[in-house]
Design an enzyme around this catalytic site. Structure first.
Site, mmCIF file in Angstrom:
data_model
loop_
_atom_site.group_PDB
_atom_site.id
_atom_site.type_symbol
_atom_site.label_atom_id
_atom_site.label_comp_id
_atom_site.label_asym_id
_atom_site.label_seq_id
_atom_site.Cartn_x
_atom_site.Cartn_y
_atom_site.Cartn_z
ATOM 1 N N GLU A 180 -41.241 -42.719 -38.894
ATOM 2 C CA GLU A 180 -42.234 -41.653 -38.752
ATOM 3 C C GLU A 180 -43.573 -42.276 -38.405
ATOM 4 O O GLU A 180 -43.981 -43.267 -39.023
ATOM 5 C CB GLU A 180 -42.351 -40.864 -40.059
ATOM 6 N N GLU A 185 -53.301 -37.008 -40.162
ATOM 7 C CA GLU A 185 -53.135 -36.098 -41.293
ATOM 8 C C GLU A 185 -54.480 -35.962 -41.987
ATOM 9 O O GLU A 185 -55.236 -36.932 -42.097
ATOM 10 C CB GLU A 185 -52.121 -36.627 -42.299
#
Length: 301
Positions: A180, A185
């Site tokens: 990932e 974020e």
């Protein structure tokens, strides 16, 4: 986002991906990824001219042009549905354009609302929030290049927007073996900070390898658009915000664990509400909240 899609109303996949994205071993998880036939790659078509040395070719781009209220281009994106118990997120990701629609001004708007008109059920009971999560699985995946999006993120305690990537072999090998790449974020209690992180076998979840970037002078990312990107090459990934590099990672950073980033990945955009990392919304959190995406672009050399 550290925990990944599973339960699915999956459609059939292409012969090269016969192993279903939602094998029984993954059914314990709780978000949803709908698998669609086919899959694009960054390789140019046979009759397309090859870019010259040192030039960049656009492998994927969406500028979200279209009438207000329209859904995303189904040739580029699929919409996931469901909740996510593993992160203890509070939202239900809805189908269609209920929570993800074009604004008629060249933007995609993902909206998180405090509502449950569909009587959706979440891991904790009746869902309290709705939002949207989109991905390019089965439609576009690429290995290496410059991956970027220009985004105006939302704000508020418990709000968790993300622009990220999963290994295209996710359906076969699961997470974290798939790898990932979190390009951006933000958790609402850090209005001026975004995070870029790698997750893989031996360095997943809270053990991910990453760094943060903070705006100067107390600015908040929700106040304006910013460009979030990675430059991805064999055995290295470099993160930038508005062209400012803030970290570079290589296999040497993984403490002997496996580097799983030399293969194709697909793109994900989502807006979560609540969860272990951001915490839940509180009385200070205003709804609706919107994640506004100007464009997403992948260029390869």
């Amino acid at each position: 986002m550290t925990v990944h899609p599973t339960h699915s109303t999956a459609r059939s996949v292409s012969r090269r991906r016969r192993v279903a994205l939602y094998a029984a071993s993954l059914l314990c998880c709780s978000a949803i990824l709908t698998a669609l036939p086919g899959g694009a790659s960054a390789a140019p078509a046979a009759d397309s001219p090859s870019p010259g040395p040192g030039t960049m070719a656009v492998a994927f781009e969406d500028q979200f042009d279209g009438p207000a209220g329209a859904g995303v281009d189904g040739g580029k994106w699929q919409t996931e549905t469901g909740d996510n118990v593993n992160n203890h997120e509070r939202q239900y990701y809805t189908p269609g354009n209920d929570n993800a629609a074009l604004d008629g001004q060249g933007n995609l708007v993902i909206t998180a609302r405090k509502e449950n008109p569909g009587n959706y059920q979440c891991w904790y009971g009746a869902c309290e929030y709705t939002s949207s999560r989109l991905n390019t699985s089965g439609k576009f995946a690429a290995a290496y290049g410059h991956v970027e999006a220009r985004i105006k993120i939302p704000r508020g305690q418990g709000i968790w927007p993300a622009f990220w990537m999963l290994g295209d072999d996710f359906g076969n090998v699961g997470w974290p073996a798939s790898g990932e790449i979190d390009i951006m974020e933000n958790v609402g209690f850090e209005p001026g900070t975004v995070h870029g992180t790698l997750h893989g076998p031996g360095y997943s979840g809270s053990g991910g390898i990453g760094a943060a970037y903070t705006l100067p002078n107390g600015q908040a990312f929700a106040d304006d658009f910013h460009t979030f990107s990675v430059d991805w090459a064999p055995d290295s990934i470099t993160w930038s915000v508005d062209g400012n590099v803030f970290q570079r990672r290589t296999p040497a950073d993984l403490g002997g664990n496996q580097w799983v980033f030399n293969k194709p990945f697909f793109l994900i955009l989502n807006l979560a509400v609540g969860g272990y990392w951001p915490g839940d919304p509180d009385g200070s959190t205003q709804f609706p909240q919107q994640m506004v995406i100007d464009y997403v672009r992948v260029t390869t050399s």
